[in-house]
Design an enzyme around this catalytic site. Structure first.
Site, PDB file in Angstrom:
ATOM      1  N   HIS A  72      -1.018   6.346   4.999  1.00  0.00           N
ATOM      2  CA  HIS A  72       0.299   6.017   5.552  1.00  0.00           C
ATOM      3  C   HIS A  72       1.245   7.179   5.296  1.00  0.00           C
ATOM      4  O   HIS A  72       1.437   7.595   4.145  1.00  0.00           O
ATOM      5  CB  HIS A  72       0.856   4.745   4.909  1.00  0.00           C
ATOM      6  CG  HIS A  72      -0.058   3.567   5.014  1.00  0.00           C
ATOM      7  ND1 HIS A  72      -0.291   2.901   6.205  1.00  0.00           N
ATOM      8  CD2 HIS A  72      -0.815   2.938   4.083  1.00  0.00           C
ATOM      9  CE1 HIS A  72      -1.147   1.910   5.983  1.00  0.00           C
ATOM     10  NE2 HIS A  72      -1.474   1.925   4.714  1.00  0.00           N
ATOM     11  N   ASN A 125       1.015  -4.973   7.407  1.00  0.00           N
ATOM     12  CA  ASN A 125       2.072  -5.494   6.544  1.00  0.00           C
ATOM     13  C   ASN A 125       2.909  -4.347   5.975  1.00  0.00           C
ATOM     14  O   ASN A 125       4.072  -4.545   5.608  1.00  0.00           O
ATOM     15  CB  ASN A 125       1.470  -6.336   5.414  1.00  0.00           C
ATOM     16  CG  ASN A 125       1.067  -7.721   5.902  1.00  0.00           C
ATOM     17  OD1 ASN A 125       1.858  -8.436   6.508  1.00  0.00           O
ATOM     18  ND2 ASN A 125      -0.173  -8.097   5.653  1.00  0.00           N
ATOM     19  N   ALA A 150       0.808  -1.228   0.000  1.00  0.00           N
ATOM     20  CA  ALA A 150       0.000   0.000   0.000  1.00  0.00           C
ATOM     21  C   ALA A 150       0.834   1.268   0.000  1.00  0.00           C
ATOM     22  O   ALA A 150       0.288   2.364   0.151  1.00  0.00           O
ATOM     23  CB  ALA A 150      -0.929  -0.007   1.212  1.00  0.00           C
TER      24      ALA A 150
END
Length: 259
Positions: free
Chosen positions: A200, A171, A115
């Site tokens: 993120h 992850n 991601a």
């Protein structure tokens, strides 16, 4: 005849299979395995592309696939790792949290960026020396299996423990840790009911400067625990590995991620 193996027929496995059917990834046959055989059969029934359901991992391995993609979770990696390494296939692991305490020196082991992105820059910076790296992940409570009505920090610590506490959601933290190892990645996980995207933010201080990277991704519609980009990063990596196989048959090839 190019064959691809897939372990796990959930949200990521479904997107990968659809990419093969749409010829985004070129291969001749897809071999799929899931402990819940009904999931594998459902995926096969939805495909017009040649798909074979393997009843066991051993049956999948016996198919002699070019590449095997793991999309089944950390427990599956821990259980199947040695058997997968004993095969001759290139191996793509999505559940990078399970790799943190394993020997991943084999050049057939790959993991996508998932991601996030910018791992090429982080790898380069790590050669010179990374002084500090921090990941702040902000997700809707639903994606973290939380029910808080106000913004709340649910974890502060390091990537290794974050990957253990949130095996489906963090992850990203594990991928960063594997990329800049042995530097420790500081992690803050925020459960925020005001956000609709998995966000993120990565802040890096290294020998010759600083980096700030930010990614805001829609959750996968079938699985709020993961971002849609994670599946597409696996598709890109699979595409590259198969293309490399076609150009350089059985020539040793190494890449942690190919984006």
């Amino acid at each position: 005849m190019k064959k691809v193996g897939l372990i796990g027929c959930g949200a990521i496995g479904k997107v990968l299979a659809e990419a093969i059917e749409q010829k985004i990834v070129i291969c001749d046959e897809l071999i799929i395995f899931d402990l819940d055989r009904s999931k594998a059969q459902k995926l096969k029934n939805a495909m017009n592309f040649p798909v074979k359901v393997a009843g066991t991992l051993e049956e999948l391995l016996s198919a002699k696939t070019e590449v095997i993609v793991e999309a089944a979770g950390q427990r599956a990696v821990q259980e199947y790792y040695s058997k997968l390494l004993a095969s001759e296939a290139e191996l793509i692991f999505m559940s990078t949290g399970a790799l943190l305490n394993l020997n991943i020196a084999d050049p057939r082991i790959h993991f996508p960026a998932g991601a996030i992105g910018g791992l090429d820059a982080l790898t380069s910076a790590s050669l010179a020396g990374i002084k500090e790296i921090t990941l702040t992940s902000r997700k809707n409570p639903k994606a973290l299996a939380k029910t808080n009505k106000e913004e709340s920090i649910v974890y502060e610590g390091y990537a290794e423990e974050a990957a253990k506490q949130f095996p489906r959601e963090m992850n990203v933290a594990a991928t960063l840790a594997l990329t800049v190892k042995p530097v420790k990645v500081k992690v803050c996980v925020v459960s925020d009911p005001a956000v609709t995207r998995n966000t993120h933010e990565i802040q890096v201080k290294w020998q010759y400067g600083e980096m700030q990277l930010r990614f805001a991704n829609d959750p996968h519609p079938d699985n709020p625990h993961t971002s849609a980009l994670a599946a597409w990063s696996a598709i890109k990596l699979l595409q590259k590995l198969l293309e490399n196989k076609a150009l350089y048959y059985r020539k040793p090839f190494f890449s942690r991620y190919l984006l």
